[in-house]
Enzyme design. Structure first.
Site, short mmCIF file in Angstrom:
data_model
loop_
_atom_site.label_atom_id
_atom_site.label_comp_id
_atom_site.label_asym_id
_atom_site.label_seq_id
_atom_site.Cartn_x
_atom_site.Cartn_y
_atom_site.Cartn_z
N TYR A 132 2.17 -41.02 -4.73
CA TYR A 132 0.96 -40.53 -5.40
C TYR A 132 0.96 -40.94 -6.86
CZ TYR A 132 -2.57 -37.23 -7.13
OH TYR A 132 -3.66 -36.67 -7.73
N SER A 149 -5.02 -39.07 -13.00
CA SER A 149 -4.23 -37.84 -12.95
C SER A 149 -3.25 -37.83 -14.10
CB SER A 149 -3.49 -37.75 -11.61
OG SER A 149 -2.54 -36.68 -11.62
#
Length: 676
Positions: free
Chosen positions: A566, A553
């Site tokens: 996350y 990501s």
């Protein structure tokens, strides 16, 4: 019902039963009158299954249509056996109108035999008689004067002339046994032709059952009995990548595993090696299974390291033997040797591994070898198995017409022959990746914690020859190992792994619980590690390199608000890419990553609450989150699942074959996430 409709119905009925013929094997025909649109005169034509079609799924579009007068006139210009291959090109001058499908080599048989309806089939029982050492005498004993014998001849114009002559000389006959090959039957009506075909097949079955000896393959050899199912499947999964790596020496192959009772019984018997060495006989079988299989000569209980070492020795010997076979029979006009690896590998106690350029080819090769086992059993039960000579096998394998057929095949897709495992592929990015890889030619194992979603994705991609569903919890090492085993059992090995499984919980530091932290790190950091570890083990055993791709990501480098767990898990994944690239490079395994921006549309993560949480953080309506993300990028474009899939394809399709340890941003340009 029209004549073509009647022919298709008969073909489908015969092809639906594997006792009658193998997949894509045999052909059927019918003759009838149509009105010539130019002369307005009635014209007799032949409808015949075209080249490459399958009887069970045949449609009218798969029929070749030829003018019968012109086809039969070819007998007057036939130059003889030495030049009979030229007759195939002449079929084009006999086509009626556009002619439909391409005529096959057996077209002459159907046109020259004086019967309205003709079936040519490859039933196991018929080929058993055809390959028995005293097949002609046994055919007479079995059928009397209702079925005649035709000596072996390679399919072609002369074989059509031979069968036509035998029919004329035997007016009571309903068909023939073709030595080393199969059967041909005929009839005045479609119903009579089908009935005659089935009579030949079932009578041969009954004859073998009544007359044959009980144990045609000999006694069971101690230690070569089938392993218990769980042990057998575990050993098959361990050996599949090793075997696939060996048989991909000349060209990458896809595999298929068969552990049925008929195979396991054959592998346990004392006659296994001498019969397997004789190879298959029917041309359709032989072209798929090659001159002979590779047979492991160790029991199923032998230590795995001994089995692997012996397989490597036998594979080297097989390649030497195949090269010698080619050199014994090749002439100046022969095509170049196409590859010396086996198509069939037999492992006693475990089963059969069959290989081909794609899954369907590999599966059908295995099915054909099962046909060959049945043929050998039948021939040995009533006589002894005597397939066509090796020289004839070579003439078929390196036939100029077969070579021309291979050249006409479409160019392989970029990922043809590659086997992929994609985690989290039940929805969103993972689903798009699985779909793209399959569209580019790969076989795909669709893994997801949600079995229903995985199944839906796999079904959407295609049948089991293209995609299989695997239920996998990536936080469980046992489940991950099982997912990799399922992949190699489905397709023979593994080449490409996409670590995509993930989830997200958006909370600030003081609200993030230990459970939140552990869950996200278990799924993404630990899960990626477990998947990479299990896949790398199989890839190293396979010995052909591979690709591992992490869907990380932009958050692995970008410090977004309320995103600690996350972002940290994604940063862990990102560094795994670098660490594994450094470690696995010596095995030819490339490890790369993709860093997407937030992918809202189609995302299971965003739909599961993450979207609402991130929208609240940024103070925008959830339905406008994708637009919000797009506006903050340099390109002002929203990132979609297919954009991430395109990056995975770019990394794995071959043009970046010297790239490893890299992260590809797919974020439409987020300056704060630029790699440094």
């Amino acid at each position: 019902m029209t004549v073509p409709e009647e022919l298709v119905a008969r073909s489908n009925a015969l092809g639906a039963d594997p006792r009658n013929t193998n997949y894509a094997g045999g052909n059927t025909s019918a003759k009838g009158e149509v009105r010539d649109p130019v002369t307005n005169q009635p014209t007799e034509v032949l409808w015949v299954k075209g080249s490459g079609g399958d009887l069970g799924t045949l449609t009218e579009a798969g029929l070749a249509v030829l003018r019968l007068d012109r086809l039969r006139a070819l007998a007057d210009v036939y130059p003889g056996v030495d030049r009979e291959d030229e007759m195939v090109a002449a079929f084009d001058y006999c086509l009626h109108g556009r002619g439909g499908a391409a005529p096959s080599i057996d077209t002459a048989m159907h046109g020259l035999v004086d019967a309205v309806h003709v079936d040519h089939l490859h039933p196991d029982s018929g080929i058993a008689l055809a390959t028995a050492a005293d097949g002609a005498a046994l055919t007479k004993e079995c059928f009397g004067d209702r079925v005649a014998w035709v000596d072996w001849r390679r399919p072609g114009f002369q074989l059509g002339l031979d069968i036509a002559a035998v029919k004329r000389a035997n007016p009571r006959a309903i068909g023939v046994i073709l030595g080393g090959h199969g059967i041909t039957a005929w009839g005045a009506t479609s119903e009579e032709c089908e009935r005659n075909s089935l009579e030949i097949i079932r009578t041969a079955e009954g004859f073998i059952a009544e007359r044959g000896k009980a144990e045609p393959f000999g006694a069971v050899v101690s230690g070569f009995e089938p392993l218990p199912e769980a042990d057998r499947l575990a050993r098959a999964a361990a050996l599949a990548p090793v075997i696939r790596g060996l048989v991909s020496t000349d060209q990458r192959q896809v595999g298929h595993y068969t552990g049925t009772e008929v195979v396991l019984d054959f592998l346990s018997r004392e006659r296994l090696e001498p019969l397997a060495a004789l190879g298959t006989s029917c041309p359709d079988h032989f072209l798929r299974t090659k001159v002979a299989p590779l047979v492991l000569d160790l029991p199923g209980t032998a230590p795995i390291e001994d089995v692997v070492a012996r397989l490597k020795e036998l594979h080297a010997a097989y390649r030497d033997s195949y090269r010698a076979y080619y050199e014994r029979h090749a002439t100046a006009e022969s095509p170049a040797m196409r590859g010396a690896d086996p198509a069939i590998v037999l492992v006693p106690g475990v089963g059969m591994f069959s290989f081909g350029k794609d899954k369907q080819t590999a599966r059908v090769a295995g099915e054909f070898y099962v046909n060959a086992i049945n043929v050998m059993r039948g021939a040995e039960a009533i006589s002894s198995y005597a397939p066509i000579p090796e020289s004839e096998k070579f003439r078929i394998e390196y036939w100029a017409l077969e070579e021309a057929k291979l050249r006409r095949m479409p160019r392989p897709k970029p990922l043809a022959g590659r086997i992929a495992l994609v985690t989290g592929a039940g929805s969103g990015i993972g689903k798009a990746i699985a779909e793209r890889l399959a569209a580019e030619g790969a076989c795909v194992a669709v893994a997801d914690l949600n079995a229903g979603a995985a199944g839906e994705t796999a079904r959407g991609i295609g049948g089991p020859d293209t995609a299989v569903a695997v239920t996998a919890d990536v936080t469980d090492a046992g489940a991950v190992a099982a997912a990799v085993d399922a992949t190699v059992l489905a397709f023979g090995g593994i080449d490409l792994v996409v670590n995509n499984a993930g989830l997200s919980i958006s909370k600030p530091l003081l609200e993030t619980t230990e459970k939140d932290w552990d869950l996200q790190h278990d799924v993404m950091a630990k899960g990626s590690f477990l998947v990479a570890q299990a896949a790398a083990k199989a890839m190293i055993a396979q010995g052909t390199g591979g690709d591992i791709v992490y869907i990380a990501s932009k958050n692995s480098v970008f410090a977004g608000p309320n995103n600690l767990a996350y972002g940290a898990a994604k940063a862990d994944q990102a560094h795994q890419v670098r660490l594994l690239a450094a470690e696995l490079g010596e095995y030819g395994i490339r490890v790369n990553g993709v860093n997407p921006d937030g992918v809202v549309r189609g995302s299971g993560i965003f739909a599961g609450g993450w979207g609402a949480q991130r929208a609240a953080v940024y103070g925008v309506p959830e339905e406008e989150l994708g637009v919000f993300y797009a506006k903050r990028t340099l390109l002002k474009r929203e990132v979609l699942p297919e954009h991430v899939a395109a990056a995975v394809f770019a990394l794995t399709a071959g043009d970046l074959g010297h790239t490893t340890g890299m992260h590809v941003p797919v974020d439409a340009g987020v300056p704060a996430a630029f790699l440094r």
